[in-house]
Design a protein around this motif. Sequence first.
Motif, PDB file in Angstrom:
ATOM      1  N   LEU A  35       0.854  -1.196   0.000  1.00 26.24           N
ATOM      2  CA  LEU A  35       0.000   0.000   0.000  1.00 26.24           C
ATOM      3  C   LEU A  35       0.886   1.240   0.000  1.00 26.24           C
ATOM      4  N   GLU A  36       0.734   2.066  -0.997  1.00 24.81           N
ATOM      5  CA  GLU A  36       1.554   3.276  -1.127  1.00 24.81           C
ATOM      6  C   GLU A  36       0.639   4.502  -1.153  1.00 24.81           C
ATOM      7  N   ALA A  37       0.954   5.474  -0.302  1.00 24.48           N
ATOM      8  CA  ALA A  37       0.097   6.652  -0.164  1.00 24.48           C
ATOM      9  C   ALA A  37       0.123   7.559  -1.399  1.00 24.48           C
ATOM     10  N   GLY A  43       9.156   6.856  -3.432  1.00 24.37           N
ATOM     11  CA  GLY A  43       9.322   7.666  -2.219  1.00 24.37           C
ATOM     12  C   GLY A  43      10.358   8.762  -2.378  1.00 24.37           C
ATOM     13  N   ARG A  44      11.462   8.615  -1.646  1.00 27.12           N
ATOM     14  CA  ARG A  44      12.482   9.665  -1.635  1.00 27.12           C
ATOM     15  C   ARG A  44      13.422   9.591  -2.844  1.00 27.12           C
ATOM     16  N   ILE A  45      13.088   8.783  -3.821  1.00 30.96           N
ATOM     17  CA  ILE A  45      13.739   8.886  -5.141  1.00 30.96           C
ATOM     18  C   ILE A  45      12.720   9.586  -6.029  1.00 30.96           C
ATOM     19  N   GLU A  62      20.339  11.127  -5.497  1.00 27.50           N
ATOM     20  CA  GLU A  62      21.004  11.339  -6.791  1.00 27.50           C
ATOM     21  C   GLU A  62      22.210  10.413  -6.961  1.00 27.50           C
ATOM     22  N   PHE A  63      22.977  10.224  -5.876  1.00 31.01           N
ATOM     23  CA  PHE A  63      24.240   9.492  -6.005  1.00 31.01           C
ATOM     24  C   PHE A  63      24.098   8.033  -5.596  1.00 31.01           C
ATOM     25  N   ILE A  64      24.759   7.183  -6.337  1.00 31.64           N
ATOM     26  CA  ILE A  64      24.934   5.795  -5.919  1.00 31.64           C
ATOM     27  C   ILE A  64      26.257   5.806  -5.173  1.00 31.64           C
ATOM     28  N   VAL A 255      -1.678  14.223   8.814  1.00 31.73           N
ATOM     29  CA  VAL A 255      -1.721  13.597   7.479  1.00 31.73           C
ATOM     30  C   VAL A 255      -0.461  12.743   7.301  1.00 31.73           C
ATOM     31  N   GLY A 256      -0.616  11.546   6.782  1.00 26.80           N
ATOM     32  CA  GLY A 256       0.530  10.666   6.530  1.00 26.80           C
ATOM     33  C   GLY A 256       0.780   9.694   7.670  1.00 26.80           C
ATOM     34  N   SER A 257       0.469  10.134   8.889  1.00 27.29           N
ATOM     35  CA  SER A 257       0.767   9.287  10.051  1.00 27.29           C
ATOM     36  C   SER A 257      -0.249   8.163  10.154  1.00 27.29           C
ATOM     37  N   THR A 422      20.694   5.744   2.897  1.00 25.06           N
ATOM     38  CA  THR A 422      21.048   5.553   1.483  1.00 25.06           C
ATOM     39  C   THR A 422      19.987   4.694   0.801  1.00 25.06           C
ATOM     40  N   VAL A 423      20.061   4.691  -0.521  1.00 23.07           N
ATOM     41  CA  VAL A 423      19.137   3.860  -1.295  1.00 23.07           C
ATOM     42  C   VAL A 423      19.515   2.386  -1.129  1.00 23.07           C
ATOM     43  N   HIS A 424      20.823   2.083  -1.200  1.00 18.84           N
ATOM     44  CA  HIS A 424      21.189   0.657  -1.097  1.00 18.84           C
ATOM     45  C   HIS A 424      20.864   0.102   0.290  1.00 18.84           C
TER      46      HIS A 424
HETATM   47  C1  LIG Z   1      16.980  15.200  -0.813  1.00 19.69           C
HETATM   48  C2  LIG Z   1      17.486  13.794  -0.616  1.00 19.69           C
HETATM   49  C3  LIG Z   1      18.677  13.403  -1.200  1.00 19.69           C
HETATM   50  C4  LIG Z   1      19.160  12.107  -1.033  1.00 19.69           C
HETATM   51  N1  LIG Z   1      20.319  11.747  -1.666  1.00 19.69           N
HETATM   52  C5  LIG Z   1      20.711  10.439  -1.638  1.00 19.69           C
HETATM   53  C6  LIG Z   1      21.789  10.006  -2.450  1.00 19.69           C
HETATM   54  O1  LIG Z   1      22.384  10.789  -3.216  1.00 19.69           O
HETATM   55  N2  LIG Z   1      22.147   8.696  -2.391  1.00 19.69           N
HETATM   56  C7  LIG Z   1      21.495   7.801  -1.586  1.00 19.69           C
HETATM   57  O2  LIG Z   1      21.865   6.605  -1.568  1.00 19.69           O
HETATM   58  N3  LIG Z   1      20.439   8.202  -0.814  1.00 19.69           N
HETATM   59  C8  LIG Z   1      20.033   9.484  -0.836  1.00 19.69           C
HETATM   60  N4  LIG Z   1      18.944   9.886  -0.105  1.00 19.69           N
HETATM   61  C9  LIG Z   1      18.295   8.914   0.796  1.00 19.69           C
HETATM   62  C10 LIG Z   1      17.437   7.930   0.022  1.00 19.69           C
HETATM   63  O3  LIG Z   1      16.593   8.637  -0.851  1.00 19.69           O
HETATM   64  C11 LIG Z   1      16.597   7.129   1.033  1.00 19.69           C
HETATM   65  O4  LIG Z   1      17.441   6.537   2.006  1.00 19.69           O
HETATM   66  C12 LIG Z   1      15.799   6.010   0.373  1.00 19.69           C
HETATM   67  O5  LIG Z   1      15.215   6.404  -0.850  1.00 19.69           O
HETATM   68  C13 LIG Z   1      14.723   5.590   1.372  1.00 19.69           C
HETATM   69  O6  LIG Z   1      13.927   4.553   0.851  1.00 19.69           O
HETATM   70  P1  LIG Z   1      12.783   3.956   1.786  1.00 19.69           P
HETATM   71  O7  LIG Z   1      12.075   2.947   0.977  1.00 19.69           O
HETATM   72  O8  LIG Z   1      13.362   3.569   3.091  1.00 19.69           O
HETATM   73  O9  LIG Z   1      11.825   5.200   2.110  1.00 19.69           O
HETATM   74  P2  LIG Z   1      10.937   6.081   1.116  1.00 19.69           P
HETATM   75  O10 LIG Z   1      11.574   6.189  -0.203  1.00 19.69           O
HETATM   76  O11 LIG Z   1      10.632   7.346   1.825  1.00 19.69           O
HETATM   77  O12 LIG Z   1       9.625   5.217   0.938  1.00 19.69           O
HETATM   78  C14 LIG Z   1       8.636   5.183   1.944  1.00 19.69           C
HETATM   79  C15 LIG Z   1       7.281   5.197   1.275  1.00 19.69           C
HETATM   80  O13 LIG Z   1       6.263   5.145   2.292  1.00 19.69           O
HETATM   81  C16 LIG Z   1       5.161   5.896   1.824  1.00 19.69           C
HETATM   82  N5  LIG Z   1       4.294   6.241   2.943  1.00 19.69           N
HETATM   83  C17 LIG Z   1       4.510   7.137   3.935  1.00 19.69           C
HETATM   84  N6  LIG Z   1       3.456   7.162   4.771  1.00 19.69           N
HETATM   85  C18 LIG Z   1       2.565   6.259   4.300  1.00 19.69           C
HETATM   86  C19 LIG Z   1       1.268   5.849   4.735  1.00 19.69           C
HETATM   87  N7  LIG Z   1       0.694   6.371   5.801  1.00 19.69           N
HETATM   88  N8  LIG Z   1       0.626   4.893   3.999  1.00 19.69           N
HETATM   89  C20 LIG Z   1       1.186   4.361   2.884  1.00 19.69           C
HETATM   90  N9  LIG Z   1       2.400   4.735   2.436  1.00 19.69           N
HETATM   91  C21 LIG Z   1       3.083   5.667   3.138  1.00 19.69           C
HETATM   92  C22 LIG Z   1       5.830   7.105   1.174  1.00 19.69           C
HETATM   93  O14 LIG Z   1       4.959   7.758   0.287  1.00 19.69           O
HETATM   94  C23 LIG Z   1       7.036   6.484   0.485  1.00 19.69           C
HETATM   95  O15 LIG Z   1       6.781   6.173  -0.856  1.00 19.69           O
HETATM   96  C24 LIG Z   1      18.425  11.176  -0.254  1.00 19.69           C
HETATM   97  C25 LIG Z   1      17.222  11.576   0.328  1.00 19.69           C
HETATM   98  C26 LIG Z   1      16.751  12.859   0.156  1.00 19.69           C
HETATM   99  C27 LIG Z   1      15.451  13.264   0.778  1.00 19.69           C
END
Ligand SMILES: Cc1cc2nc3c(=O)[nH]c(=O)nc-3n(C[C@H](O)[C@H](O)[C@H](O)COP(=O)(O)OP(=O)(O)OC[C@H]3O[C@@H](n4cnc5c(N)ncnc54)[C@H](O)[C@@H]3O)c2cc1C
Length: 445
Positions: A35-37, A43-45, A62-64, A255-257, A422-424
């Motif tokens: 389930l994605e909001a 998300g943060r990509i 942006e960066f790997i 909202v979101g919580s 990080t993404v990884h």
């Molecule tokens: C500006 C910025 C720059 C960054 N730069 C880098 C970088 O260069 N290299 C790197 O490796 N990492 C970087 N990061 C960190 C990286 O983006 C994150 O660590 C990673 O994408 C997190 O993935 P995640 O799945 O844990 O969380 P998220 O990507 O945040 O995914 C969580 C998901 O949960 C969803 N959600 C939230 N609440 C609810 C709800 N109530 N119900 C349903 N869904 C919900 C959100 O919509 C979201 O899609 C950066 C982050 C930011 C913000």
Amino acid sequence: MTRRADLDAVIIGGGVAGIAALRELDRAGWKVLCLEARDRVGGRILTIRDPLSPIPIELGAEFIHGRSPEIWDVIKSAKLTAYECADRAVYLKNGEPKALRDAWEQVDYVMTDMQKAAERGKDRSFAEFLKRSKHSGNAKRLAASYVEGFNAARQEVIGIRSLAQDARASDEIDGDRSFRILNGYEAIVIQLANGIIGLDSKLRLNSAVEKIEWQRGSATVHFREALTGQGESVRTRAVIVAVPLGVLQTSPGAVGSFQFDPEPSDTLEAARSLRFGQVMRVALRFREAIWETNKDISDAGFLLSDEPRFPTWWTPLPVRAPIITGWSAGPRADELLGQPRSFVIAQALGALASITGCPRARVDSLLEGAYFHDWHGDAFAQGAYSYVPAGALAARKKLAEPVCETLYFAGEATDLNGHSATVHGAIASGKRAARECIASAGCTI
Ligand SMILES: Cc1cc2nc3c(=O)[nH]c(=O)nc-3n(C[C@H](O)[C@H](O)[C@H](O)COP(=O)(O)OP(=O)(O)OC[C@H]3O[C@@H](n4cnc5c(N)ncnc54)[C@H](O)[C@@H]3O)c2cc1C
């Protein structure tokens, strides 16, 4: 009489952690729903494609960082093109380099000492470590700015133990090298999701979770469909919570919580012990690359400065494009939080004019586009990424611990191997949570 669960697992959040978990469980033959909001995954990509921009614009990751298998396996299997980023950093004031040496070298000396201090003594904040260190004022300033900028943290809060753990983990994957995906970071998300057959029945967008009622071995997840406003619920045996730490820290009702019933109190206490840092990043597109006219900086990947709000900038080098990104994180971002987009962009333009020595009027006149996403004001993010205060390293472990073989936690903040934020690290956390689910299913079902 208890009704049988409709699903084996529900995953909350379709960022890379959630999608990686979905993929693992799907491959294991589980009946699973993510389930994605938002109306998109990732998300943060957040990659933006502007026909006027020669390259994709990244508003989130942006960066790997380095050569982690989590990302490079995807790059290889999808045959994506990744290129290494130019790393040279110049420390500037009014367009003049303050030192000719690569600024990262000075930061490295300080960080190596910090690692030794973390191994020897008790955990303390980076600011306390700096106070007692014998490095030059310049080196300390650069190192503090690097730690606050990279970790989106406050130097008087972030602990040196977690910084040292991150540095060791980064060394293991060649983490001082950075890469970009030519097509944009979004390609990683798409490829992760593409591996799931029948994705449309396993992933629901526009579905914000509001409440999880649970007991050992079963849960009902209540969510609201954004397009219709309808409340719905699904029953499941297990739940993987893969939302940002900022969302877990938000009070129920916002909202979101969402609310747990009952509350997993140890998990939520651990979430409150960690910090969720703030970042404001602005990408600016110009008619011509004003920074390239200065030969001291024309081959620099990074421009560093003491600018109060946007001290750090990077260019797309080795790709030449008239686009530059300004980065404001940790305490530098404080005064920008909650401000209108026009204010944030104006601050970025002012900082760029100051550090390149280019008159502000000229910078403004050459500007063609500005791109910004307010992660702080984004209800489904609540900020940028997590970090660990001094003395709180154990909280990450607690946050990642499964609760009663029913609630599992994923997302960058739950990474235990020095790859949080990080993404990884997020992808690895999703896989780990899925494996935990599968392992415990053997004993509970
Ligand atoms: C500006 C910025 C720059 C960054 N730069 C880098 C970088 O260069 N290299 C790197 O490796 N990492 C970087 N990061 C960190 C990286 O983006 C994150 O660590 C990673 O994408 C997190 O993935 P995640 O799945 O844990 O969380 P998220 O990507 O945040 O995914 C969580 C998901 O949960 C969803 N959600 C939230 N609440 C609810 C709800 N109530 N119900 C349903 N869904 C919900 C959100 O919509 C979201 O899609 C950066 C982050 C930011 C913000």
